[in-house]
Design an enzyme around this catalytic site. Structure first.
Site, mmCIF file in Angstrom:
data_model
loop_
_atom_site.group_PDB
_atom_site.id
_atom_site.type_symbol
_atom_site.label_atom_id
_atom_site.label_comp_id
_atom_site.label_asym_id
_atom_site.label_seq_id
_atom_site.Cartn_x
_atom_site.Cartn_y
_atom_site.Cartn_z
ATOM 1 N N ARG A 133 117.603 100.777 12.233
ATOM 2 C CA ARG A 133 116.865 101.866 11.559
ATOM 3 C C ARG A 133 117.690 102.460 10.416
ATOM 4 O O ARG A 133 117.724 103.680 10.221
ATOM 5 C CB ARG A 133 116.475 102.976 12.538
ATOM 6 N N SER A 207 108.223 106.760 17.254
ATOM 7 C CA SER A 207 109.449 107.176 17.953
ATOM 8 C C SER A 207 110.091 108.316 17.176
ATOM 9 O O SER A 207 110.418 108.140 16.002
ATOM 10 C CB SER A 207 110.444 106.019 18.009
ATOM 11 N N GLU A 303 114.712 109.771 14.238
ATOM 12 C CA GLU A 303 114.386 108.621 13.387
ATOM 13 C C GLU A 303 113.480 109.103 12.253
ATOM 14 O O GLU A 303 113.505 108.591 11.139
ATOM 15 C CB GLU A 303 113.661 107.569 14.245
HETATM 16 C C1 LIG Z 1 102.489 105.375 15.813
HETATM 17 C C2 LIG Z 1 103.726 104.970 15.043
HETATM 18 C C3 LIG Z 1 104.444 103.869 15.466
HETATM 19 C C4 LIG Z 1 105.591 103.467 14.769
HETATM 20 N N1 LIG Z 1 106.270 102.371 15.210
HETATM 21 C C5 LIG Z 1 107.379 101.962 14.554
HETATM 22 C C6 LIG Z 1 108.096 100.803 15.002
HETATM 23 O O1 LIG Z 1 107.714 100.130 15.959
HETATM 24 N N2 LIG Z 1 109.211 100.457 14.329
HETATM 25 C C7 LIG Z 1 109.651 101.158 13.241
HETATM 26 O O2 LIG Z 1 110.683 100.776 12.674
HETATM 27 N N3 LIG Z 1 108.985 102.243 12.794
HETATM 28 C C8 LIG Z 1 107.868 102.661 13.413
HETATM 29 N N4 LIG Z 1 107.192 103.769 12.978
HETATM 30 C C9 LIG Z 1 107.683 104.502 11.807
HETATM 31 C C10 LIG Z 1 106.943 104.149 10.483
HETATM 32 O O3 LIG Z 1 105.826 103.355 10.738
HETATM 33 C C11 LIG Z 1 107.874 103.381 9.532
HETATM 34 O O4 LIG Z 1 109.021 104.136 9.256
HETATM 35 C C12 LIG Z 1 107.169 103.031 8.222
HETATM 36 O O5 LIG Z 1 107.973 102.134 7.482
HETATM 37 C C13 LIG Z 1 106.855 104.266 7.385
HETATM 38 O O6 LIG Z 1 106.047 103.862 6.298
HETATM 39 P P1 LIG Z 1 105.348 104.933 5.375
HETATM 40 O O7 LIG Z 1 104.748 104.199 4.217
HETATM 41 O O8 LIG Z 1 104.438 105.778 6.150
HETATM 42 O O9 LIG Z 1 106.619 105.759 4.868
HETATM 43 P P2 LIG Z 1 106.741 107.334 4.645
HETATM 44 O O10 LIG Z 1 106.690 108.029 5.954
HETATM 45 O O11 LIG Z 1 105.797 107.770 3.589
HETATM 46 O O12 LIG Z 1 108.222 107.413 4.078
HETATM 47 C C14 LIG Z 1 109.327 107.075 4.887
HETATM 48 C C15 LIG Z 1 110.591 107.102 4.026
HETATM 49 O O13 LIG Z 1 110.537 106.058 3.058
HETATM 50 C C16 LIG Z 1 110.613 106.590 1.728
HETATM 51 N N5 LIG Z 1 109.723 105.739 0.920
HETATM 52 C C17 LIG Z 1 108.448 105.391 1.211
HETATM 53 N N6 LIG Z 1 107.994 104.512 0.289
HETATM 54 C C18 LIG Z 1 109.008 104.320 -0.599
HETATM 55 C C19 LIG Z 1 109.160 103.527 -1.778
HETATM 56 N N7 LIG Z 1 108.182 102.747 -2.246
HETATM 57 N N8 LIG Z 1 110.344 103.582 -2.439
HETATM 58 C C20 LIG Z 1 111.354 104.368 -1.992
HETATM 59 N N9 LIG Z 1 111.266 105.139 -0.889
HETATM 60 C C21 LIG Z 1 110.108 105.099 -0.195
HETATM 61 C C22 LIG Z 1 110.162 108.038 1.848
HETATM 62 O O14 LIG Z 1 110.707 108.827 0.819
HETATM 63 C C23 LIG Z 1 110.744 108.391 3.214
HETATM 64 O O15 LIG Z 1 112.123 108.652 3.107
HETATM 65 C C24 LIG Z 1 106.030 104.191 13.636
HETATM 66 C C25 LIG Z 1 105.286 105.302 13.201
HETATM 67 C C26 LIG Z 1 104.144 105.687 13.892
HETATM 68 C C27 LIG Z 1 103.347 106.851 13.401
#
Ligand SMILES: Cc1cc2nc3c(=O)[nH]c(=O)nc-3n(C[C@H](O)[C@H](O)[C@H](O)COP(=O)(O)OP(=O)(O)OC[C@H]3O[C@@H](n4cnc5c(N)ncnc54)[C@H](O)[C@@H]3O)c2cc1C
Length: 316
Positions: A133, A207, A303
């Site tokens: 992570r 998580s 996380e």
């Molecule tokens: C129900 C649920 C289950 C999940 N299961 C997992 C799992 O199994 N494994 C896991 O690893 N994670 C999991 N996650 C966490 C999440 O899905 C991941 O972290 C995912 O990559 C977040 O994507 P997002 O587009 O929503 O990012 P955001 O929440 O919008 O952003 C996350 C971070 O990335 C940055 N960011 C986003 N896009 C960019 C970009 N294009 N350039 C630069 N920075 C950027 C943001 O500034 C922020 O710091 C889960 C979340 C939920 C809600």
């Protein structure tokens, strides 16, 4: 994109890049920041040969839809990461992982604009300091780059990773020679749907805490009290523990404070049952962290990224 970054760079407001927002906890109802949502779409597949391809995808594509699209076109490698919410651009940030696979295992390169200069950089995996992570984008690169696309090296016949216990059970009825990458993705989806609350129905960020990685001494002391503590030895000799197990053993599974609480089936997930504010969710997370510390002397780290009104990171 370069123009937006120039505006962000010149602006007096802080800037915040958001994908789908699934890994963020905002303490306030809004942020006073220039929010950049990179809606960069497109998937291109460039085969190296019959068996391997470079698959380049825009940061704004939905992660799960992209995974299913690669599988539909016969390219495997991302099946264990099906149904993770969010967009492609965020995947390298925390090196998303599930069921024995991390996205770093499949990344060929990441293209990202430097926010201050607007210059496009290409990062190879060895430059990205991927860890559990964790990546360069959460360390020295934090807040400095906007990821525009991610390239994956996928294969027609990469070995499938079905070693994870829950996956093995979900696939138990399928004869081994009939298990395809798509079967693995379907099993992952079924397991995830049975275990994790759907954020569209019950607000959550997945998580909330990382699984703590402890020294062998700390682990042995814990095991002397709890013989069956789940644990995962790491290549550096340390031991990864299951944060959900610690939270459950601390008696917090299903704990509720108003509309904020710990999910009743998955202790690692903090949920919003309705109208909890960001601050109330934060307070529950803090109570969980403190209770686990008091009981086990093990520190839980979030996380989820926690942000205040100025889009500044808040330490739990
Ligand atoms: C129900 C649920 C289950 C999940 N299961 C997992 C799992 O199994 N494994 C896991 O690893 N994670 C999991 N996650 C966490 C999440 O899905 C991941 O972290 C995912 O990559 C977040 O994507 P997002 O587009 O929503 O990012 P955001 O929440 O919008 O952003 C996350 C971070 O990335 C940055 N960011 C986003 N896009 C960019 C970009 N294009 N350039 C630069 N920075 C950027 C943001 O500034 C922020 O710091 C889960 C979340 C939920 C809600």
């Amino acid at each position: 994109m370069v123009e937006s970054l120039a505006i962000a760079s010149d602006s007096l407001l802080p800037s915040l890049i958001v994908g789908a927002g699934s890994n963020l906890l905002l303490l306030d109802d809004s942020v006073d920041a220039l929010v950049i949502v990179p809606e960069i779409s497109g998937v291109s597949i460039e085969p190296f040969d019959e068996n391997e391809a470079l698959v380049v995808v825009g940061a704004g594509e939905s992660w799960h839809q992209f995974v299913m699209q690669t599988l539909d076109s016969g390219w495997q490698g991302l099946e264990n990461l099906a149904l993770i919410p969010g967009n492609v651009g965020a995947a390298p940030i925390q090196n998303i992982g599930a069921y024995g696979v991390e996205v770093a295992d499949r990344i060929a390169h990441v293209d990202a604009y430097e926010i201050t200069s607007g210059e496009l950089h290409r990062f190879l995996p060895e430059q990205l300091q991927f860890g559990y992570r964790d990546s360069f984008f959460k360390r020295e690169g934090k807040g400095r780059f906007l990821i525009s696309s991610v390239a994956f090296r996928l294969s027609r016949n990469a070995p499938l990773n079905t070693g994870y216990e829950a996956l093995r059970q979900a696939l138990a009825a399928t004869p081994e020679h009939l298990i395809t990458a798509k079967c693995v993705a379907e099993a992952v989806i079924a397991v995830r749907q049975s275990k994790l609350p759907d954020p569209a129905k019950l607000g959550n960020a997945g998580s909330f805490f990382k699984n703590p990685i402890v020294s062998p001494e700390v682990f042995e002391s814990l095991r002397s009290q709890y013989e069956k503590v789940p644990h995962y030895p790491q290549s550096d000799g340390r031991i990864k523990l299951a944060a959900g197990w610690l939270i459950e053993r601390a008696g917090l599974k299903g704990m509720r404070r108003g509309d904020a609480g710990v999910h009743e089936l998955q202790a690692l997930v903090i949920v919003n049952y309705g109208k909890a504010s960001g601050q109330q969710l934060f307070d529950v997370a803090r109570e969980v962290r403190d209770t686990v510390w008091q009981k086990f002397s093990i520190a839980l780290e979030p996380e989820v990224r926690i942000l205040n009104r100025r889009a500044e990171d808040v330490v739990l």
